[in-house]
Design an enzyme around this catalytic site. Structure first.
Site, mmCIF file in Angstrom:
data_model
loop_
_atom_site.group_PDB
_atom_site.id
_atom_site.type_symbol
_atom_site.label_atom_id
_atom_site.label_comp_id
_atom_site.label_asym_id
_atom_site.label_seq_id
_atom_site.Cartn_x
_atom_site.Cartn_y
_atom_site.Cartn_z
ATOM 1 N NE ARG A 108 -0.955 2.701 6.423
ATOM 2 C CZ ARG A 108 -1.129 2.061 5.266
ATOM 3 N NH1 ARG A 108 -2.197 1.290 5.082
ATOM 4 N NH2 ARG A 108 -0.250 2.198 4.287
ATOM 5 C CD GLU B 7 -0.446 4.508 -1.851
ATOM 6 O OE1 GLU B 7 0.583 4.950 -1.285
ATOM 7 O OE2 GLU B 7 -1.088 3.562 -1.402
ATOM 8 C CD GLU C 248 -0.351 0.311 -4.818
ATOM 9 O OE1 GLU C 248 -0.675 1.385 -4.276
ATOM 10 O OE2 GLU C 248 -1.127 -0.656 -4.916
ATOM 11 C CD GLU D 160 -4.976 4.531 -1.353
ATOM 12 O OE1 GLU D 160 -5.493 4.820 -2.459
ATOM 13 O OE2 GLU D 160 -4.198 3.567 -1.189
ATOM 14 C CB ALA E 183 3.640 1.020 0.183
#
Length: 205
Positions: free
Chosen positions: A70, A103, A99, A151, A82
């Site tokens: 992040r 993910e 999602e 990701e 998320a």
């Protein structure tokens, strides 16, 4: 007077608004809001499309967590899957399914509403619905999403719900939807999951 102890919507009149910043994901608006006897005030707000998150739990009471970088905080945090509501007119549940697959490479047979919340209501309209997902299977290898940017190479870890709960209370996990989901799921499991809400529960929007 309604005796139900609950937050309630009560939007006040916006007499003027303008976009002061148009961003990649969200915009910043400056609103002039009529608060009646309190007068007219000017407030900046981040207009956000909203998001979903999924606490996926397997038959051994382990939850799926992914570790993501992040940039605003410069941390790698363990999070439940998320993502933004960034597909036009996509239902919340479909967004959650997407999602989870993108993910964590997971498909769930059963979804329930775990909890809804506003992330930071003092300056953004962002609202998140967190689903509980059970009956998990893997997305077939040939159908898996190609992850890019933050990701890319994102690791997935299965963690016992009790271990995740202890990590939250010890201050080792900090992502807000993960913290809220783990605390909620831990409490609801202790009550036999009776507090789970149906999928047609009205959302905050």
């Amino acid at each position: 007077m309604d005796d139900l102890f609950a937050d309630r919507p009560d939007p006040q009149p916006v007499v003027a608004t303008r976009t002061t910043y148009a961003g990649l994901v969200w915009d910043v608006h400056r609103d002039r809001v009529d608060l009646g006897a309190a007068g007219i005030v000017e407030r900046d707000l981040i207009a956000h499309p909203g998001a979903v998150a999924v606490l996926a739990i397997d038959d051994d009471d382990r939850i799926a967590l992914v570790q993501q970088y992040r940039h605003p905080i410069g941390w790698r945090s363990w999070e439940i899957p998320a993502g933004l509501r960034d597909v036009a007119d996509e239902p919340l549940l479909d967004c959650a399914r997407r999602e989870l697959a993108e993910e964590a490479d997971l498909i769930a047979a059963d979804f329930s509403v775990l909890i809804d919340y506003f992330t930071t209501p003092g300056f953004t309209s962002e609202a998140i619905r967190i689903f509980l997902a059970r009956g998990l299977t893997q997305v077939p290898q040939e159908e898996r999403h190609t992850r890019t940017a933050e990701e890319a190479g994102m690791p997935l870890r299965w963690v016992a719900l009790d271990e995740a709960h202890a990590a939250v209370l010890a201050g080792r996990l900090h992502n807000p939807h993960t913290v809220i989901a783990v605390l909620s799921a831990h409490a609801l499991r202790a009550d036999g999951w009776r507090g789970l809400r149906p999928l047609d529960t009205p959302w905050l929007r």
